[in-house]
Design an enzyme around this catalytic site. Structure first.
Site, PDB file in Angstrom:
ATOM      1  CB  CYS A 277      -0.987  -0.159   1.073  1.00 35.76           C
ATOM      2  SG  CYS A 277      -1.981  -1.512   1.128  1.00 35.76           S
TER       3      CYS A 277
ATOM      4  CG  HIS B  63      -3.059   3.310   2.009  1.00 36.91           C
ATOM      5  ND1 HIS B  63      -3.775   2.904   0.960  1.00 36.91           N
ATOM      6  CD2 HIS B  63      -3.055   2.059   2.970  1.00 36.91           C
ATOM      7  CE1 HIS B  63      -4.192   1.572   1.081  1.00 36.91           C
ATOM      8  NE2 HIS B  63      -3.710   1.240   2.369  1.00 36.91           N
TER       9      HIS B  63
ATOM     10  CG  ASN C  37      -6.771  -0.962   1.741  1.00 41.29           C
ATOM     11  OD1 ASN C  37      -6.136  -0.383   0.575  1.00 41.29           O
ATOM     12  ND2 ASN C  37      -6.341  -1.174   3.024  1.00 41.29           N
TER      13      ASN C  37
HETATM   14  N1  COA Z   1     -18.168  -8.627  10.489  1.00 40.95           N
HETATM   15  C1  COA Z   1     -18.853  -8.786  11.691  1.00 40.95           C
HETATM   16  N2  COA Z   1     -17.791  -9.145  12.690  1.00 40.95           N
HETATM   17  C2  COA Z   1     -16.506  -9.155  12.549  1.00 40.95           C
HETATM   18  C3  COA Z   1     -15.897  -9.040  11.249  1.00 40.95           C
HETATM   19  C4  COA Z   1     -17.062  -8.709  10.238  1.00 40.95           C
HETATM   20  N3  COA Z   1     -16.400  -8.442   8.812  1.00 40.95           N
HETATM   21  N4  COA Z   1     -14.531  -9.350  11.252  1.00 40.95           N
HETATM   22  C5  COA Z   1     -14.483  -9.585  12.584  1.00 40.95           C
HETATM   23  N5  COA Z   1     -15.451  -9.488  13.103  1.00 40.95           N
HETATM   24  C6  COA Z   1     -15.563 -10.133  14.790  1.00 40.95           C
HETATM   25  C7  COA Z   1     -14.494 -10.748  15.311  1.00 40.95           C
HETATM   26  O1  COA Z   1     -14.738 -12.001  14.924  1.00 40.95           O
HETATM   27  C8  COA Z   1     -14.484 -10.225  16.566  1.00 40.95           C
HETATM   28  O2  COA Z   1     -15.604 -11.140  17.103  1.00 40.95           O
HETATM   29  P1  COA Z   1     -15.333 -11.833  18.799  1.00 40.95           P
HETATM   30  O3  COA Z   1     -15.207 -10.460  19.646  1.00 40.95           O
HETATM   31  O4  COA Z   1     -16.578 -12.337  19.029  1.00 40.95           O
HETATM   32  O5  COA Z   1     -14.031 -12.618  18.470  1.00 40.95           O
HETATM   33  C9  COA Z   1     -15.033  -8.906  16.599  1.00 40.95           C
HETATM   34  O6  COA Z   1     -15.567  -8.701  15.396  1.00 40.95           O
HETATM   35  C10 COA Z   1     -13.942  -8.015  16.771  1.00 40.95           C
HETATM   36  O7  COA Z   1     -12.813  -8.551  15.981  1.00 40.95           O
HETATM   37  P2  COA Z   1     -11.395  -7.444  15.902  1.00 40.95           P
HETATM   38  O8  COA Z   1     -10.545  -7.924  14.848  1.00 40.95           O
HETATM   39  O9  COA Z   1     -11.089  -7.126  17.307  1.00 40.95           O
HETATM   40  O10 COA Z   1     -12.153  -5.997  15.151  1.00 40.95           O
HETATM   41  P3  COA Z   1     -11.296  -4.672  15.047  1.00 40.95           P
HETATM   42  O11 COA Z   1     -12.216  -3.757  16.145  1.00 40.95           O
HETATM   43  O12 COA Z   1      -9.923  -4.704  15.356  1.00 40.95           O
HETATM   44  O13 COA Z   1     -11.725  -4.497  13.444  1.00 40.95           O
HETATM   45  C11 COA Z   1     -10.547  -4.310  11.452  1.00 40.95           C
HETATM   46  C12 COA Z   1     -11.131  -5.343  12.591  1.00 40.95           C
HETATM   47  C13 COA Z   1      -9.807  -5.583  10.625  1.00 40.95           C
HETATM   48  C14 COA Z   1     -11.474  -3.633  10.791  1.00 40.95           C
HETATM   49  C15 COA Z   1      -9.410  -3.643  12.210  1.00 40.95           C
HETATM   50  O14 COA Z   1      -8.474  -4.445  12.909  1.00 40.95           O
HETATM   51  C16 COA Z   1      -8.353  -2.761  11.005  1.00 40.95           C
HETATM   52  O15 COA Z   1      -9.260  -1.987  10.610  1.00 40.95           O
HETATM   53  N6  COA Z   1      -7.255  -3.012  10.906  1.00 40.95           N
HETATM   54  C17 COA Z   1      -6.506  -2.293  10.012  1.00 40.95           C
HETATM   55  C18 COA Z   1      -6.618  -3.263   8.896  1.00 40.95           C
HETATM   56  C19 COA Z   1      -6.200  -2.440   7.680  1.00 40.95           C
HETATM   57  O16 COA Z   1      -6.530  -1.281   7.380  1.00 40.95           O
HETATM   58  N7  COA Z   1      -5.157  -3.196   6.843  1.00 40.95           N
HETATM   59  C20 COA Z   1      -4.723  -2.736   5.800  1.00 40.95           C
HETATM   60  C21 COA Z   1      -3.532  -1.753   5.881  1.00 40.95           C
HETATM   61  S1  COA Z   1      -2.867  -1.277   4.573  1.00 40.95           S
END
Ligand code: COA
Length: 389
Positions: A127, A269, A299
């Protein structure tokens, strides 16, 4: 050809500067909304929007690919710059989803544009790739080795997503953005860049490919990732991103001799709206100084910065002499920031002359004919050699 408004001081005037003089973007025809996504993945519009700020993303259909999107964005950028493809010296495509391992996507774009005097290669920095590529091209211009470059970020992320993995497949989309960079004596353009990497974080975000040490017969790697499918440790990537955005923007401001408060617009980004809001708070900048269109595109990895730049220009959020900060972050881990002092081509030049437009269209037609005739000639020569033997 684009001209620049504004003067500069006499000492700087003899130096070479690299200015953005053209820009363009392309996305696939079809959009996939969160609601549609939730019909085949266990998720919801509320969850996705609250955690990421995304409402929809574009997904390439069968006839669309990284190269076709890159080509469309490139044509638009040449139009705005009002230069001919044959004027280009270099084409760089930043991508993690290239058309092939090789030949490069850049080589295909070079052929389709009829940019027969341009070198072409792909650059892999996930990215952050677009900022890395822009830095390479700007340095080549400033060093005097080239006059103009086409820099593209293009992706079809939909093809490397694991559509069973709801923690990644909801985030990404397809698209391409391109800019033309040109040498000029007018001070400004690319002022400074910061490129960084921390390979110790390679297990946090990636896509295993053919050369992978972990690619065994079961086609799975040791951290559970599948060959050609994305893996990501979301929360760790989130923390990394908020830290490096602010750090690298501060570093690039210091290198350019300006204060963070002098930045008029940050074009980050587009990974997640919450990441951008947290980074703005860390920098002490207003959230509206951060361009965001993640809601409509998701993204798009290396394509997200040039797409956001195009939209910022269209919305008149970029003005002559503005300080624009670009910042990319992601797989590598790698991150990069760049500071640009914008020099907008004269408005009368922005749409290009009718004469040049026609010449470009002729060149695109010639490109198809030239490519076919070269292949045909090679085939005939091969046959002749076989007959002789
Ligand atoms: N829909 C519903 N629930 C979801 C889900 C989805 N698409 N994806 C994950 N969950 C659930 C998980 O299973 C978890 O459930 P649990 O508490 O019962 O185990 C809960 O939601 C929380 O998951 P978590 O991974 O802790 O969520 P989060 O608040 O960290 O959000 C992201 C997840 C991926 C949105 C976040 O971590 C993020 O944006 N990270 C950066 C990713 C990114 O930008 N990457 C590219 C960089 S270039």
């Amino acid at each position: 050809m684009a001209t620049f408004s504004g003067g500069g001081d006499k000492n700087e005037a003899t130096e070479r500067h690299a200015h953005v003089v053209g820009w363009g973007m392309a996305v696939p025809e079809s959009a996939l909304t969160n609601e549609e996504l939730s019909t085949f993945v266990e998720t919801s519009d509320e969850w996705i929007f609250a955690r990421t700020g995304i409402r929809q993303r574009y997904i390439a259909d069968e006839g669309e690919s990284t190269a076709t999107l890159a080509y469309k964005a490139a044509q638009q950028a040449l139009e705005v710059a009002d230069i001919l493809p044959t004027d280009l010296d270099l084409i760089v495509v930043a991508t993690s989803t290239p058309e092939n391992i090789f030949p490069s996507t850049a080589s295909l774009v070079q052929d389709w544009l009829n940019a027969h005097d341009a070198g072409a290669f792909d650059l892999s920095a996930a990215c952050s790739g677009f900022v890395y590529a822009l830095n390479m091209a700007a340095d080549s211009i400033r060093a005097g080795s080239i006059q103009s470059a086409l820099v593209i970020g293009a992706e079809t992320m939909s093809r490397i997503l694991d559509w069973q993995d709801r923690s990644t497949c909801i985030l990404f989309g397809d698209g391409a953005g391109a800019v033309v960079l040109q040498a000029s004596e007018v001070p400004g353009g690319v002022l400074s860049s910061v490129l960084r990497s921390d390979g110790a974080g390679s297990d946090l975000l990636g896509i295993p490919s053919v050369g992978s040490i972990d690619a065994d017969d079961s086609r799975a790697s040791s951290n559970g990732a599948k060959l050609y499918k994305m893996y990501m440790a979301g929360s760790e990537v989130f923390r990394f991103a908020t830290r490096v955005i602010s750090e690298s923007i501060e570093q690039t401001c210091t290198a350019a001799g300006i204060q963070v408060n002098d930045i008029d617009l940050v074009i980050p980004h587009q990974a997640n709206l919450r990441i951008l809001q947290a980074a703005a708070r860390k920098l002490g900048l207003d959230a509206d100084k951060f361009m965001s269109n993640v809601e409509r595109y998701g993204n798009t990895s290396a394509a997200s910065i040039p797409i956001a730049l195009c939209e910022a220009i269209e919305q008149k959020r970029v003005q002559d002499k503005d300080h624009i900060a670009l910042v990319g972050f992601g797989g590598g881990l790698a991150w990069a920031a760049m500071l640009i002092r914008w020099g907008v081509p004269e408005p009368s030049e922005q749409h290009g002359s009718m004469f040049n437009r026609q010449r470009r269209h002729v060149q695109y037609r010639i490109a198809k004919w030239r490519s076919r005739s070269r292949r045909w000639r090679r085939r005939v020569n091969r046959k002749v050699r076989e007959i002789r033997v």
